[in-house]
Write a protein that holds these residues in place. Structure first.
Motif, PDB file in Angstrom:
ATOM      1  N   UNK A  56      -1.001  -8.388   6.823  1.00 44.10           N
ATOM      2  CA  UNK A  56      -1.284  -7.845   6.050  1.00 44.10           C
ATOM      3  C   UNK A  56       0.264  -8.079   4.765  1.00 44.10           C
ATOM      4  N   UNK A  57       1.572  -8.948   5.245  1.00 49.19           N
ATOM      5  CA  UNK A  57       2.537  -8.842   4.655  1.00 49.19           C
ATOM      6  C   UNK A  57       2.475  -9.280   3.512  1.00 49.19           C
ATOM      7  N   UNK A  58       1.698 -10.226   2.849  1.00 50.61           N
ATOM      8  CA  UNK A  58       1.083 -10.276   1.921  1.00 50.61           C
ATOM      9  C   UNK A  58       0.280 -10.065   0.950  1.00 50.61           C
ATOM     10  N   UNK A  59      -0.766  -8.838   1.373  1.00 50.61           N
ATOM     11  CA  UNK A  59      -1.770  -8.214   1.000  1.00 50.61           C
ATOM     12  C   UNK A  59      -0.890  -7.040   0.098  1.00 50.61           C
ATOM     13  N   UNK A  60       0.329  -6.345   0.925  1.00 49.83           N
ATOM     14  CA  UNK A  60       0.967  -5.286   0.541  1.00 49.83           C
ATOM     15  C   UNK A  60       1.900  -5.537  -0.672  1.00 49.83           C
ATOM     16  N   UNK A  61       2.381  -6.672  -0.741  1.00 48.79           N
ATOM     17  CA  UNK A  61       3.467  -7.034  -1.390  1.00 48.79           C
ATOM     18  C   UNK A  61       3.093  -7.469  -2.481  1.00 48.79           C
ATOM     19  N   UNK A  62       1.535  -8.120  -2.314  1.00 47.93           N
ATOM     20  CA  UNK A  62       0.761  -8.734  -3.977  1.00 47.93           C
ATOM     21  C   UNK A  62       0.234  -8.459  -4.179  1.00 47.93           C
ATOM     22  N   UNK A  63      -1.181  -7.377  -3.477  1.00 50.03           N
ATOM     23  CA  UNK A  63      -2.359  -6.629  -4.376  1.00 50.03           C
ATOM     24  C   UNK A  63      -2.031  -5.549  -5.386  1.00 50.03           C
ATOM     25  N   UNK A  64      -3.046  -6.002  -6.002  1.00 50.78           N
ATOM     26  CA  UNK A  64      -3.153  -3.841  -6.254  1.00 50.78           C
ATOM     27  C   UNK A  64      -3.257  -2.758  -6.352  1.00 50.78           C
ATOM     28  N   UNK A  65      -2.661  -1.916  -6.995  1.00 50.42           N
ATOM     29  CA  UNK A  65      -2.351  -1.026  -5.782  1.00 50.42           C
ATOM     30  C   UNK A  65      -3.593  -0.052  -5.675  1.00 50.42           C
ATOM     31  N   UNK A  66      -4.817  -0.514  -6.191  1.00 47.29           N
ATOM     32  CA  UNK A  66      -5.387   0.439  -5.451  1.00 47.29           C
ATOM     33  C   UNK A  66      -6.189  -0.144  -4.553  1.00 47.29           C
ATOM     34  N   UNK A  67      -5.746  -1.630  -4.085  1.00 38.21           N
ATOM     35  CA  UNK A  67      -5.917  -2.139  -2.640  1.00 38.21           C
ATOM     36  C   UNK A  67      -5.373  -2.009  -2.157  1.00 38.21           C
ATOM     37  N   UNK A  68      -4.040  -1.189  -2.426  1.00 34.05           N
ATOM     38  CA  UNK A  68      -2.799  -0.549  -1.101  1.00 34.05           C
ATOM     39  C   UNK A  68      -3.256   1.170  -0.585  1.00 34.05           C
ATOM     40  N   UNK A  69      -3.737   1.514  -0.685  1.00 33.07           N
ATOM     41  CA  UNK A  69      -4.611   2.240  -0.214  1.00 33.07           C
ATOM     42  C   UNK A  69      -5.284   2.533   1.098  1.00 33.07           C
ATOM     43  N   UNK A  70      -6.174   1.103   0.970  1.00 31.50           N
ATOM     44  CA  UNK A  70      -5.753   0.691   2.833  1.00 31.50           C
ATOM     45  C   UNK A  70      -5.099   1.297   3.869  1.00 31.50           C
ATOM     46  N   UNK A  71      -4.011   0.771   3.371  1.00 33.62           N
ATOM     47  CA  UNK A  71      -2.781   1.361   4.267  1.00 33.62           C
ATOM     48  C   UNK A  71      -2.308   2.799   4.543  1.00 33.62           C
ATOM     49  N   UNK A  72      -3.374   3.813   4.107  1.00 37.96           N
ATOM     50  CA  UNK A  72      -2.535   5.228   4.177  1.00 37.96           C
ATOM     51  C   UNK A  72      -3.074   5.961   5.480  1.00 37.96           C
ATOM     52  N   UNK A  73      -3.072   5.554   6.325  1.00 39.67           N
ATOM     53  CA  UNK A  73      -3.647   6.027   7.339  1.00 39.67           C
ATOM     54  C   UNK A  73      -2.809   5.976   8.330  1.00 39.67           C
ATOM     55  N   UNK A  74      -2.645   6.582   9.595  1.00 38.33           N
ATOM     56  CA  UNK A  74      -1.791   6.682  11.163  1.00 38.33           C
ATOM     57  C   UNK A  74      -1.584   5.499  11.530  1.00 38.33           C
ATOM     58  N   UNK A  75      -0.942   4.686  12.128  1.00 35.80           N
ATOM     59  CA  UNK A  75      -0.626   3.486  12.384  1.00 35.80           C
ATOM     60  C   UNK A  75      -1.185   4.145  14.142  1.00 35.80           C
TER      61      UNK A  75
END
Length: 101
Positions: A56-75
């Protein structure tokens, strides 16, 4: 709370999500992104770093902000190694005062 080291079971190094920007007042500024902790790790803290898997590194680095909310969860706690110490997290050695001439 004590100083506690976290690692991911199947990764020699893990990525902690962060944000940065340029500030007229401070120059380059950055922050680590935090989220709620997994319930199994609540004894450590109520929050934990947002850990991004390599896929998911490239998603975090390149996706628009709304797409990044998927990572707001406990590991997942079962993928974490927790090494707690006896050192209080707020206690740091204090350097001796510098001599003044």
């Amino acid at each position: 709370m004590t100083e506690t080291w976290l690692s991911v079971t199947d990764q020699p190094v893990f990525a902690w999500a962060g944000l940065w920007r340029e500030s007229d007042e401070w120059g380059t500024v950055y922050t680590g992104v935090m989220t709620a902790n997994a319930p199994e790790l609540a004894h450590i803290h109520d929050r934990s770093p947002v850990i991004i898997d390599p896929v998911d590194w490239m998603t975090w680095l390149t996706a628009p902000l709304p797409d990044l909310y998927q990572f707001d969860r406990p590991y997942p706690a079962d993928r974490m190694i927790v090494e707690a110490t006896e050192v209080p997290w707020f206690q740091r050695p204090v350097a001796p005062p510098t001599a003044r001439s």
